[in-house]
Enzyme design. Structure first.
Site, PDB file in Angstrom:
ATOM      1  N   GLY A  61       0.873  -1.174   0.000  1.00 37.14           N
ATOM      2  CA  GLY A  61       0.000   0.000   0.000  1.00 37.14           C
ATOM      3  C   GLY A  61       0.902   1.213   0.000  1.00 37.14           C
TER       4      GLY A  61
ATOM      5  N   GLY B  47       0.190   4.433  -1.004  1.00 34.63           N
ATOM      6  CA  GLY B  47      -0.497   5.724  -1.103  1.00 34.63           C
ATOM      7  C   GLY B  47       0.171   6.717  -0.175  1.00 34.63           C
TER       8      GLY B  47
ATOM      9  N   GLU C 138      -1.163   1.250  16.123  1.00 32.01           N
ATOM     10  CA  GLU C 138      -1.330   2.608  16.664  1.00 32.01           C
ATOM     11  C   GLU C 138      -1.938   3.537  15.640  1.00 32.01           C
ATOM     12  OE1 GLU C 138       0.008   4.166  19.979  1.00 32.01           O
ATOM     13  OE2 GLU C 138      -1.740   5.151  19.109  1.00 32.01           O
TER      14      GLU C 138
ATOM     15  N   ASP D  10     -15.823   6.532   9.560  1.00 34.07           N
ATOM     16  CA  ASP D  10     -14.398   6.526   9.913  1.00 34.07           C
ATOM     17  C   ASP D  10     -14.219   6.624  11.430  1.00 34.07           C
ATOM     18  OD1 ASP D  10     -11.921   8.780  10.357  1.00 34.07           O
ATOM     19  OD2 ASP D  10     -11.446   6.992   9.189  1.00 34.07           O
TER      20      ASP D  10
ATOM     21  N   LYS E 285     -12.749   3.641  14.255  1.00 39.32           N
ATOM     22  CA  LYS E 285     -11.730   3.893  15.274  1.00 39.32           C
ATOM     23  C   LYS E 285     -12.257   3.552  16.665  1.00 39.32           C
ATOM     24  CE  LYS E 285      -9.703   7.381  12.280  1.00 39.32           C
ATOM     25  NZ  LYS E 285      -9.774   8.789  11.836  1.00 39.32           N
TER      26      LYS E 285
END
Lengths: 318, 318
Positions: free
Chosen positions: B7, B9, B131, B202, B206
């Site tokens: 990944g 990005g 984290e 989102d 979390k």
């Protein structure tokens, strides 16, 4: 882990009381006058009751024997001393000589003899951790450690709850310093002799420790390197004037550009630094992640014990 | 440590670029289309330039081979997916099968298949750290880990910078939602399709991860367990009304008493939760140390990379 707790005042007692919750065993406890040692584990409540009964008679053992006992971690919670940082430094030295870990709340060795502590730690199988010396329960040093001290370009904050309580109360209630100091003493927030807090010395020691951690051995700082000004001369009128301008005054410690400064500073009244009461805050400026704000309780038995037990949890087995 | 970055990005590229500063070597990089693998260490800048040249042609290797390469830590930074959390889950699974560590920014596996991830980690010599999945650069999970999840009684905060930017801008400028959303999109703070952020998904992911961490295996949560409400229906008049009462509105996520809730909430206008712009904050309520506030940048390439590299720093050698 097995803990030897040297210094059984507010912080040491709290560590002793909470140790079991974290899966640790207390195998030695010592104050200036006496000690109790038991490799199988001490009855902490009983020991603290004996100490409480006015004679500080923690047990039948010699305090010096506590350092020689069976333990993995020395929990050093004796009162801070400056200069040679004794007897705290000596306690740390002996434990490291015996290849044990050391976890400190005592700021003395880390502020006044940092280089020597690091050298002793290097020669020992034991490690030294000291989260509780800066910002009480707030995870300042572990955050710096995890993110990398070299990536932290500045650290600043409100690091003394007594001074902050006084200033924020002066501001909110429109009262003068002496009046609010008396209130603080009644509440147990300020000591009978409050100079260590209100003159900025306590905050300065914490900043010196931060500076030592951030310097990573390139340079060593002691209290003498800090420019320190306290809060005793701030008239209530200064706070009123500040408020008219949307600001207030806080005792701010800052480590930046190799310099350590503690003193009253104007801050915007709703800024993160304008914490109230005994709350502490540390702001870390980082290279890649902007600003981190960490705030919480900077002092107190259980609070500081939490930081010490977090340190114990990060130690490798011996 | 040797890092395989899957990944590439914003976040993955930042980890690749910063890895050298932290003493690590990047030995594999992969995106959906291609990979570049070199046990001796990849020229990261050259690889990212090739990717940038419109064809995402990172290298000549097969992406699947990246997981089989020589590395100590898989850095999983592919876009979040829900439900089966693929292909992220599969990447993590393969690395753990090969007894490598995994550090994730991808929330999918940790929110939707937490128990399975923990089981795989238990059977592996490698460890899993994440984290970066909660609060970007803010050291939330490591703080919970160090203080002991069982001592944290609640966690709440502002966990989505896009939604917070919109609400705090609506409040401060007296503008409506659609107008401020357009501003946010122009600034690159909101996506062309902003639903993931403004609908609260989102933030909810979390919170689900926080709930899983705090439950320590007693119970497992997924996105379905969260009660989620977004910010799209908040009229500007609601913010004015709030302000007349000394309050404002923020999208707050909270994990407490076994429940997960995300939704707009009134907060005192100068409360710690009333962060502005894209700042995130997490408040932890602790058993022995009162409240800890941790705030900072919750998103961004270098910011999130900082959290991933802090995780790498806490991994034991394999």
């Amino acid at each position: 882990m097995r803990l030897a707790i040297v210094g059984t005042g507010t912080v040491g007692s709290s560590v002793a009381q909470l140790a079991g919750d974290y899966g640790h065993t207390v195998t030695a406890m010592a104050n200036v006058e006496a000690a109790t040692i038991d490799s199988g584990g001490i009855d902490v409540e009983a020991a603290l009751e004996r100490q409480h009964e006015g004679e500080r008679h923690l047990g039948e053992d010699d305090p010096e024997d506590a350092l020689e006992a069976d333990y993995d971690v020395l929990v050093e919670a004796t009162p801070v001393t400056l200069g040679d940082a004794q007897p705290g430094f000596g306690h740390l030295e002996r434990a490291l000589q015996l290849d044990r870990h050391v976890v400190l709340a005592n700021k003395g060795p880390m502020a006044e003899r940092y280089g020597e502590v690091m050298d002793l730690a290097e020669q020992s199988a034991g490690e030294v951790r000291f989260e509780a010396t800066v910002g009480g329960a707030i995870p300042v040093l572990s955050t710096i450690e995890d993110y990398g001290p070299e990536t932290i370009t500045a650290a600043r904050g409100v690091l003394n709850g007594t001074a902050n309580f006084i200033l924020s109360r002066m501001a909110s209630a429109g009262l003068g310093y002496e009046h609010v100091l008396a209130e603080a003493q009644d509440l147990g927030v300020a000591e009978t002799d409050p100079s260590f807090d209100v003159e900025g010395t306590d905050a300065a020691l914490k900043c010196v420790i931060l500076a030592n951690v951030l310097a990573e051995g390139d340079r060593e700082y002691t209290l003498e390197d800090a420019a320190v000004e306290g809060i005793k001369d701030i008239p209530e009128s200064a706070l009123e004037l500040a408020q008219e301008d949307g600001r207030t005054i806080r005792l701010i410690g800052e480590v930046a550009g190799g310099e350590i400064r503690v003193g009253p500073r104007l801050v915007p009244e709703h800024s993160e630094l304008a914490v109230t009461g005994t709350t502490n805050i540390v702001q870390l400026e980082t290279e890649n992640a902007g600003r981190l704000n960490l705030s919480g309780r900077g002092a107190g038995g259980p609070e500081t014990a939490t930081a010490m037990l977090a340190d114990v949890g990060r130690l490798p087995p011996l």
